[in-house]
Structures are given as structure tokens and as C-alpha cells.
Design an enzyme around this catalytic site. Structure first.
Site, short mmCIF file in Angstrom:
data_model
loop_
_atom_site.label_atom_id
_atom_site.label_comp_id
_atom_site.label_asym_id
_atom_site.label_seq_id
_atom_site.Cartn_x
_atom_site.Cartn_y
_atom_site.Cartn_z
N LYS A 38 -14.00 19.56 -8.85
CA LYS A 38 -14.85 18.50 -9.39
C LYS A 38 -15.39 18.73 -10.97
O LYS A 38 -15.87 20.04 -10.86
CB LYS A 38 -16.03 17.99 -8.38
CG LYS A 38 -16.75 16.80 -8.91
CD LYS A 38 -17.90 16.27 -7.88
CE LYS A 38 -18.80 15.58 -8.52
NZ LYS A 38 -18.44 13.95 -8.63
N ASN A 54 -17.33 3.89 -7.08
CA ASN A 54 -18.31 5.01 -7.31
C ASN A 54 -19.07 4.99 -8.54
O ASN A 54 -18.54 4.71 -9.54
CB ASN A 54 -17.84 6.47 -6.79
CG ASN A 54 -17.18 7.09 -8.01
OD1 ASN A 54 -18.17 7.76 -8.68
ND2 ASN A 54 -15.84 6.87 -8.44
N PHE A 78 -11.26 12.57 -19.15
CA PHE A 78 -11.47 11.53 -20.11
C PHE A 78 -11.18 10.28 -19.55
O PHE A 78 -11.18 9.09 -20.21
CB PHE A 78 -10.20 11.59 -21.29
CG PHE A 78 -10.13 12.89 -22.10
CD1 PHE A 78 -11.11 13.78 -22.27
CD2 PHE A 78 -9.18 13.49 -22.77
CE1 PHE A 78 -11.12 14.92 -22.86
CE2 PHE A 78 -8.91 14.44 -23.47
CZ PHE A 78 -9.93 14.92 -23.63
N CYS A 138 -13.79 9.07 -16.64
CA CYS A 138 -14.86 8.45 -15.86
C CYS A 138 -15.43 7.54 -16.75
O CYS A 138 -15.92 7.70 -17.66
CB CYS A 138 -15.86 9.56 -15.66
SG CYS A 138 -15.67 10.42 -14.03
N LYS A 188 -6.81 14.11 -18.02
CA LYS A 188 -6.53 12.83 -17.28
C LYS A 188 -6.73 11.49 -17.94
O LYS A 188 -8.13 11.57 -18.86
CB LYS A 188 -7.70 13.30 -16.11
CG LYS A 188 -7.67 12.01 -15.07
CD LYS A 188 -8.49 12.66 -13.67
CE LYS A 188 -8.52 11.74 -12.78
NZ LYS A 188 -9.31 12.17 -11.59
N CYS A 230 11.27 -15.77 14.19
CA CYS A 230 10.14 -16.57 13.75
C CYS A 230 9.30 -16.91 14.92
O CYS A 230 9.76 -17.27 16.01
CB CYS A 230 10.84 -18.06 13.07
SG CYS A 230 9.50 -19.32 12.62
N CYS A 281 4.50 -19.85 12.88
CA CYS A 281 3.07 -20.04 12.28
C CYS A 281 3.14 -21.04 11.27
O CYS A 281 1.95 -21.54 10.96
CB CYS A 281 2.62 -18.71 11.87
SG CYS A 281 3.51 -17.99 10.28
N CYS A 284 5.10 -19.96 5.76
CA CYS A 284 5.92 -20.12 4.63
C CYS A 284 5.86 -21.54 4.26
O CYS A 284 6.19 -21.72 3.14
CB CYS A 284 7.47 -19.63 5.23
SG CYS A 284 7.79 -20.48 6.70
N CYS A 340 5.18 -22.49 0.72
CA CYS A 340 6.16 -23.38 -0.13
C CYS A 340 5.83 -24.78 -0.38
O CYS A 340 6.07 -25.13 -1.82
CB CYS A 340 7.48 -23.20 0.39
SG CYS A 340 8.98 -23.56 -0.58
N CYS A 399 7.47 -16.84 0.40
CA CYS A 399 7.74 -16.91 1.85
C CYS A 399 7.70 -15.68 2.45
O CYS A 399 7.17 -15.33 3.47
CB CYS A 399 8.67 -17.89 2.06
SG CYS A 399 10.40 -17.30 1.68
#
Lengths: 444, 434
Positions: B45, B77, B137, B139, B177, B347, B350, B353, B357, B386
Site C-alpha cells: 500500500k 473508497n 498517479f 488515487c 499506475k 425456453c 418468461c 426477449c 425486442c 434478447c
């Protein structure tokens, strides 16, 4: 002092109070908030969702589940209750595994449907715990409607009528409102006096008066109701019970299962309720299961449910059958009762095995006798005391899709009327739809 | 078993999984646990200049977004660099490196943007025996307000300048970095290369507000009623990081510059993807912070299995393999025609799709009363939506039309030849095909 489970005769307190309390608590504890979020996450928010189609009250299930998932269970409850005012009870007693959850695409995908019933309970419990009633009445119409029966159909009808601004009087024969929710469903499905709590919450809408001790054909008649009210809704359920028609049926302790369930539901102290050591239940529906399981939970040593057809023909759902077996109740299928035994007091029931020949159920000569000290009959209920003048169909009041009977100004719904299955949720849908039709008619 | 040994800038590590400079690598205790768990290396760190260390807030330092079942998808963070004394860190680094000579030990550094400050700390870091340094370089919060971190990373001239100082005063590998909070990631990467950097690592965290507390009307994480932007990381940032890694890998100005890939690496597959796009190794943080150090075991076993299946003997066999296939939109083959195909056996009806669409795309899926969904080839543009919304993997797939077949949507016969926008008749800038 508890009575040992193995002593003969009808005895109270076969189990200690702690065990009884445990046995009759909520059979399916409610989801907590996190569990509800996890369960709600599983919903795919289907287009034109199959679960909605499968629900007799057509609750917008994907919408209410999304409302739970996004942290607004109260909004979810409003979605549910706007379609089904008894959504709280239905969440507890609906055979979801043959309705919405059977249609759930995740049942097809992985054999594990979204827990729709439990989620519905989470939403409605949350709203009811807040004590608020999300609906308000429209301006008074000045119209008065009589509702016969304070069961699910009558209450749903009354609530919808009250919302539309009509004044409703419910005539109820029994001392408590709720119908089968109060008297006819296993205690562990409606624990903590839920039927009465839901009733009180429902009545917050206002404009609904309930008069007890008013039975159609006794204290009141259809003719007087028609004369005094702008419309009449009949939702008195099925008051009669089918008889077995076999020798010995009149013996003591050969009882109607519905009476046993009602007595149990109203019992102040379950330990005071006598139950046999060996109990036989005759029938294959939810009533048979509820009676059998509760007999077992009260402490009966042996409980056997006997059904005359095959197990797959039982009208009790597979889930209910499994629940009964899990509780230690034995199921015997393909056997019909031919005699209730006992020289004086009841000692057993003799059954004959049945066969299906050419599509007809035939009783064979092959018999067996189950020892029993108590028998519950649960082979179906019938409409009794239907007012004259109404057209009947298959033993029920004939109604249109919107609940209108053959007599103008009279509607009917719930178990006493033709229509869907004899389920709470179906009764609610019929009561609600009849209310809408009454409203249209009265305001035309 | 595939050999996961990685040589990055001459620094050997038993596997390409390093822990990124972050809270998991702040102390000897954590780093020893990480090495015991099997991590190939750590970037300690970030150290600051000698003197009183920085202080951190004492309210919440992290905010998060979650998916189903509270699966952590993104973490934010507002923690600063190490808040422990420089001496303590240096002693610990030396001790741990001595005990784990086979693991990579990189030291992250961030000091004020002047030559003396860098010179001073570099000699101290060199004494620890660490294998290299990483210049922070990136944060985006706190330190950048003091002219460090992203404040340097966002100015290519500074990146080049500081990198040059480091190469001047430190003789082991220097990794720069990069911050993603910049319009074109290639510019600071070129600057780092020009300054003599041995490698770049990316991405650092992304400026973010994870959520707003609607009662307090404050950003979260909320410190006494107020919040500030933090650095966003975790699985949610992976697509952004992959693109930035690929941009540097395919930029002729930085081609061949070693890259350490960072950004949402959670599984072996994520690591393989970064490496296929040119990263010589990967750095991990959020996954370890979510699940603990043990996850490296899955990364090791998963990458090994995949390499065995593909016949890769060492990681260098596949590093950069996908880079040649990263191109500009204008070079995509417009003659490549696909159509969605819905497998009725898979299938579950549900209808997602269909809704996607019908409501938001091209009305190319039909729905029958009994919920059978079918693609209408004359409307399907092969957008793939889909496929993306279908909850069943592989239920909807894209089928490529063979040359000679007719695209029912356009009525045109599919051509075998590759043809892109640069030669398309609708392109006003089109060049004649050669």
C-alpha cells in the site's frame, strides 16, 4: 397432567401444552426482510407473466415482487390488495404450488419457483403491521347493498362496494365473521388470530356493517333483502355436508370434519379438546387433510386418511398431501367405506378396495377394517337452504361471469355459486367481480 | 499442469496474481497471510513521504453497490495512502521480502511532485530489497487535492517527469499506475513510456459517488452528514479497465510496453481476459476484500485448467493473443449477418426477449397465445439484446448466415467477401475498393 397418547377413547390433553403450542404455531414462518429481498431477486419480471394468468384474482405478481426488491413492500401490498383484499390470508392458504408458483417460469427452469406466496405474505404483513389501510371510499352513492355471508366472497364484495361509495350490510349466521378463514382452515395456516386481524383491517374502509346471527332462510329472507336493499349478494358458502350413506354413520364420534375444524379453531385451550387415539378421516380434499393433520397434532396416535380414488385424483394438492405425510398421517387410496363398526361405541371402519372399470369406480369384495375411536367425514359439502326462485346448476347457484344470478338484482359468488374452484382466492375474485357488476348496474 | 510462473519485468512470481496496492497490503500481518494463501506478489500500500503520516476519516471509508443476494458488484473508497509511519512500513517490507524471496514485492509510492521528495524516498525503498516500485498517479480522492495521485496522473507532462526522476534514482523496475479519470488513457501511457517506465498498471479507481442517502440528502459513504467522491472498483469496473488495457496494448506508440492489468478481477477468467488483452499479470483487490485471500486458490486452479485445455504451457503463450482482434468500429465486417435463434426446448417462456425486442428494439420476436417465442428474420438486426436479457444461458444464440443465403430483412444475398464502413457506399468518406 397429560394423557398418554396410547389410552383409548376420546381424551383431551394427549400432548403437553408446550408441544401443542409448537404443533399449532405458524406452519410456514414468514420471511424476514433479507430473505424477502433474496427471494424477490429471483423473479424474472416476465412479460405478460404466466403467474398473473394463473392467479384467480390476477394480482400483478412481477410488479409487487419488484416493489419488494426495491424496498417498498407497502407499495407491493397495495398492488396485491387492489386485486385481492384478502391477499394476506391468500398468501397463507392458497395452494400456490398449483396456481402462481406452478406457472412460475423458474419452476420450468429449475423446479424451484419464486416464493410468490411467501413474498405476498411479507408485503401484506408489512402493510398490516403498520396498521394503515391504503384504500379510501368514493363519495357516498346513497345505495345500500345486502351481502349474505361474511366469508371471503362476501367480504371481498363488501369492501369493493364500500370503496365505490355504497353502504353495505353483511348478514352473517355465525358469531364471528371470516367464513372458512375463521372456521374452516387449519389453525397453523392462520396462526395468531389472523382471520380476525385481517377482518378488522379490512373494515377500516368504512361503510360496512356486519350483523351476526342472521341466517338466510331463518332470520332473513331473500325477498325482504330485495325489498329493503338496492342489490343483494349471496356468499353464504356451503352449509350442508355430504353423508356417507353407510351403516353405523350415526354413531357417536363419527363426525363431520368441518365441525371438528371449526371447533378446533374456536377452542380457547387446545389441551381441553378431546381427540381419539386412532382417527380415520374419509375424503381426499383439503378438509380431509386439515382434519387429519390437526388430529395428529392434537396427539392422536394413529391418523389415517382414506380416499376412494387414486392419490393423483385427490383434490388436496400434492404439497398438502406431503405435509400430511410429513406430520405422520397415513394415506390410503382406492378404498371406500362400507360400514362403521362397533357394538355401541365406534370401534373401527370397514373399507372395500375400489377399482376403476370402464371409467367407473367399482367397489370390490376385498375389504379391511381400520380400528378407530373417531371418524371424520370429509367427502364434500353441499349448498343448503338456497332461496327459491334462483336457478341452480350442479347443486350450486348459477351465475354469469360477473356473478349475476338468474334473478335481477341478486348476485352470488364463492363456494355457493358456480364458477371456479372452491378456494379462498376464487371466492375473493368472484366477490370482487360481482361488486363491480353491482356497481355498474346501480350507477347505470 | 500448466506453469503459472510469471516473469514480469524480470520479476518472477509463482503465479500472475498480485494483490494491488490497497488496504489488503497495508501491513506485514496482511501480506504474510496473503503469501501463505498463495498470492504471487503484492504491491504494498502506497507509502508517503517521511514525516507525520496522513490521517484517514474515522467514519465509513467504503460505499458499495450490490446485485442479487447482496453480491457486491462495485466498491468505492475514500481511504488515503498508508497512515502508518514510513519507517514502520519499510521495516516490514524488508522483513517480509526476506522471508518470501520467491514472491514479487512491489512498493507503491506517492510523494509531492518535486524531485527531492522522490529522490529521498527512492533510496529508502531500495534498501528494503523490494523488487520494484509502482508510482501511484491514480488515487482520485484526497491526495489529488494536495497535488498528488490523480492530480499528477491527469497531466501527461508530470507523469513523464516523475517517471524520469524515478528511473534516475532507482535502478529496479518502475511501474506507472494510471488513472482512468482522463479522456484518453493512451496519452499518460505514452508519457510514462517516454519517461522510461518499465511498465504501466491500470486502472486505478474511478471517480464515483456510490449512492445518496435520501434521508440525510448526502452522498455515501457519509461522514457526519457529508460525503465526497471516492474511487470505484470491483466487478462493475472491469469492462472499463479491459478497454483501457486494450487501448494501450494496441497503440503503436506503446506497443510492447508491459501492462499489469487491474480492475474488477474476481475470477481466473477475468485474469485470463486481461492477459489476453495484453496484461502480463493482474492485480486484485476488491475480490480479496470481499471474499478473503483464499480466492487465489480458485484463480490458480482455474487458470491452470484452462491453460491445460487450451494447450498453453506458460502464461506468455496467451498474453496479448486477443490484441490483434481489437479494432476500430470502421473495420468491422458489415457483410457478417447473424440472426437470433430461440431454442424452444430450453425456453422457459418468461417473455423477456419479447418485451425487450417489442418495447425497446426492432419488433423482431413474435409471441403466440401459448407463449412460444420466435424470431422474425425480416425484422431481426441481430442486436443481441434478447441474448443478453434471456435468463437461460444458450437458450438464445446468434446464427451466422452463410454466404449465398438471403437476409430477409434487407432482401440481400449474404456476400462472402469482407467489407467494412470505409468502403461502404453510404460513407461519404468511402474509398474505392482496391
Amino acid at each position: 397432567m397429560t394423557t398418554p397418547q396410547r389410552s383409548d377413547g376420546l381424551k383431551p390433553a394427549r400432548l403437553d401444552p408446550a408441544t401443542l403450542k409448537q404443533n399449532f404455531r405458524d406452519a410456514y414462518p414468514p420471511l424476514d426482510a433479507h430473505e424477502a429481498t433474496v427471494a424477490a431477486d429471483r423473479c424474472y419480471f416476465c412479460h405478460d407473466a404466466p403467474c398473473i394468468t394463473a392467479c384467480p384474482t390476477e394480482i400483478d405478481i412481477p410488479l409487487f415482487i419488484r416493489q419488494i426488491a426495491t424496498g417498498t413492500p407497502e407499495a407491493a401490498a397495495r398492488t396485491i390488495l387492489s386485486q385481492n383484499i384478502l391477499g394476506g390470508m391468500c398468501a397463507r392458504v392458497c395452494p400456490t404450488e398449483t396456481l402462481c408458483e406452478q406457472a412460475c417460469v423458474r419452476e420450468a427452469a429449475e423446479g424451484k419457483p419464486v416464493e410468490i406466496g411467501q413474498l405476498q405474505r411479507f408485503a401484506t404483513d408489512t402493510l398490516m403491521a403498520a396498521g394503515t389501510h391504503p384504500f379510501t371510499r368514493a363519495a357516498s352513492t346513497g345505495k345500500r347493498v345486502a351481502v349474505v355471508g361474511a366469508g371471503p366472497a362476501g367480504l371481498a364484495c363488501a369492501h369493493r362496494l364500500a370503496m365505490h361509495g355504497h353502504d353495505v350490510v353483511i348478514f352473517e349466521a355465525r358469531p364471528k365473521a371470516g367464513g372458512l378463514n375463521e372456521y374452516g382452515i387449519a389453525a397453523y395456516k392462520a396462526a395468531d388470530d389472523f382471520a380476525q386481524r385481517e377482518l378488522e383491517w379490512l373494515l377500516q374502509i368504512g361503510g360496512i356493517e356486519i350483523r351476526h346471527g342472521e341466517k338466510l332462510g331463518a332470520q332473513i329472507s331473500l325477498a325482504t333483502l330485495q325489498a329493503e336493499y338496492d342489490a343483494v349478494f349471496l356468499g353464504m358458502g356451503l352449509g350442508g355436508v355430504n353423508a356417507l350413506g353407510i351403516p353405523g354413520e350415526d354413531k357417536d364420534h363419527a363426525e363431520d370434519a368441518v365441525d371438528f375444524i371449526a371447533e378446533l379453531r374456536q377452542a380457547e385451550d387446545l389441551a381441553a379438546l378431546p381427540i381419539g387415539r386412532r382417527v380415520v378421516v374419509i375424503g381426499g380434499g383439503m378438509t380431509a387433510i386439515d382434519a387429519g393433520v390437526q388430529a395428529k397434532l392434537l396427539g392422536a396416535e394413529e391418523v389415517t386418511i382414506v380416499y376412494r380414488r387414486g392419490q393423483d385424483a385427490m383434490s388436496a394438492s400434492g404439497h398438502e398431501q406431503e405435509h400430511a405425510q410429513h406430520k405422520g398421517v397415513r394415506l390410503i387410496c382406492n378404498a371406500a367405506p362400507v360400514g362403521i363398526e362397533g357394538n355401541g361405541s365406534l370401534t373401527g371402519v370397514t373399507f372395500a378396495y375400489t377399482e376403476t372399470r370402464d371409467g367407473k369406480l367399482v367397489v370390490t369384495d376385498d375389504t379391511f377394517t381400520l380400528p378407530a375411536g373417531q371418524v371424520f367425514k370429509a367427502i364434500g359439502q353441499t349448498l343448503s337452504g338456497a332461496p327459491d326462485g334462483l336457478t341452480l346448476e350442479r347443486g350450486k347457484i348459477a351465475v354469469s361471469d360477473s356473478g349475476a344470478t338468474s334473478v335481477a338484482g341478486v348476485w352470488a359468488g364463492g363456494d355457493c355459486a358456480t364458477g371456479g374452484d372452491d378456494l379462498t382466492v376464487t371466492a375473493v375474485a368472484e366477490g370482487r367481480d360481482a361488486a363491480e357488476d353491482i356497481h355498474r348496474t346501480l350507477m347505470a | 499442469m500448466a506453469d503459472l510462473t510469471t516473469d514480469f519485468l524480470g520479476i518472477k512470481s509463482p503465479n500472475p496474481f498480485w494483490l494491488a496496492s490497497a488496504p489488503p497490503t497495508d501491513k506485514e500481518y496482511n501480506v504474510r497471510r496473503a503469501f501463505e494463501a498463495g498470492w504471487g506478489g503484492v504491491v504494498w500500500k502506497t507509502l508517503g513521504a517521511e514525516g507525520p503520516p496522513v490521517v484517514n476519516v474515522n467514519g465509513p471509508r467504503y460505499g458499495a453497490i450490490w446485485g442479487a443476494d447482496r453480491r457486491l458488484l462495485g466498491l468505492n473508497n475514500i481511504e488515503l495512502i498508508t497512515d502508518r509511519p514510513l519507517e514502520t512500513n519499510l521495516e516490514e517490507i524488508a522483513r517480509v521480502k526476506a522471508d518470501y524471496p520467491d514472491r514479487a514485492m512491489i512498493v507503491s509510492i506517492m510523494v509531492p511532485c518535486d524531485e527531492e521528495s522522490w529522490k529521498a524516498i527512492l533510496s529508502r525503498v531500495a534498501e528494503t530489497g523490494a523488487d520494484g516500485i509502482e508510482l501511484n498517479f491514480g488515487c482520485p480522492h484526497g491526495m489529488s487535492e494536495r497535488g498528488m495521485g490523480a492530480a499528477v496522473g491527469q497531466v501527461p507532462e508530470y507523469v513523464e517527469m516523475v517517471t524520469r526522476w524515478c528511473k534516475m534514482y532507482y535502478d529496479k523496475p518502475v511501474i506507472v499506475k494510471l488513472t482512468p479519470n482522463i479522456a484518453d488513457i493512451r496519452v499518460p501511457a505514452r508519457a510514462a513510456k517516454n519517461g522510461g517506465a518499465d511498465a504501466v498498471s491500470l486502472i486505478n479507481t474511478i471517480n464515483s459517488i456510490t449512492s445518496v442517502n435520501l434521508d440525510a440528502m448526502s452522498p455515501e459513504p457519509m461522514i457526519d452528514g457529508r460525503g465526497t467522491h471516492g474511487g470505484y472498483c470491483g466487478p462493475a469496473v472491469k469492462p472499463i479497465a479491459l478497454n483501457m488495457v486494450a487501448e494501450i496494448a494496441r497503440d503503436p506508440a506503446t506497443a510492447g510496453l508491459p501492462i499489469s492489468g487491474i480492475g474488477g478481477v474476481t475470477t481466473w477468467r477475468d485474469a485470463a481476459e486481461f492477459m489476453a488483452l495484453g496484461a502480463g499479470n493482474v492485480q486484485v483487490c476488491t475480490a480479496a476484500m470481499t471474499y478473503g485471500f483464499k480466492i487465489v486458490q480458485e484463480m490458480i486452479s482455474g487458470l491452470s485448467q484452462w491453460m491445460d485445455e487450451k494447450g498453453y504451457k506458460s502464461t506468455s503463450d496467451f498474453v496479448g493473443r486477443a490484441v490483434p482482434n481489437v479494432t476500430d468500429w470502421q473495420y468491422l465486417n458489415l457483410n457478417h449477418i447473424t440472426k437470433a435463434r430461440i431454442n424452444p426446448d430450453l425456453c422457459i417462456k418468461c417473455g423477456r426477449c419479447y418485451a425487450a425486442c417489442e418495447d425497446t428494439s426492432h419488433q423482431a420476436i413474435s409471441m403466440s397465445p401459448d407463449r412460444v417465442f420466435e424470431v422474425q428474420d425480416d425484422e431481426c438486426v441481430a442486436c443481441n439484446l434478447c441474448v443478453n436479457v434471456c435468463p437461460v444461458e444458450d437458450c438464445i444464440t446468434m446464427e451466422t448466415l452463410a454466404p449465398g443465403q438471403t437476409d430477409e430483412r434487407t432482401g440481400k444475398v449474404v456476400e462472402e467477401a469482407y467489407a467494412n464502413w470505409t468502403t461502404h457506399p453510404n460513407n461519404p468518406m468511402a474509398k474505392a475498393a482496391e
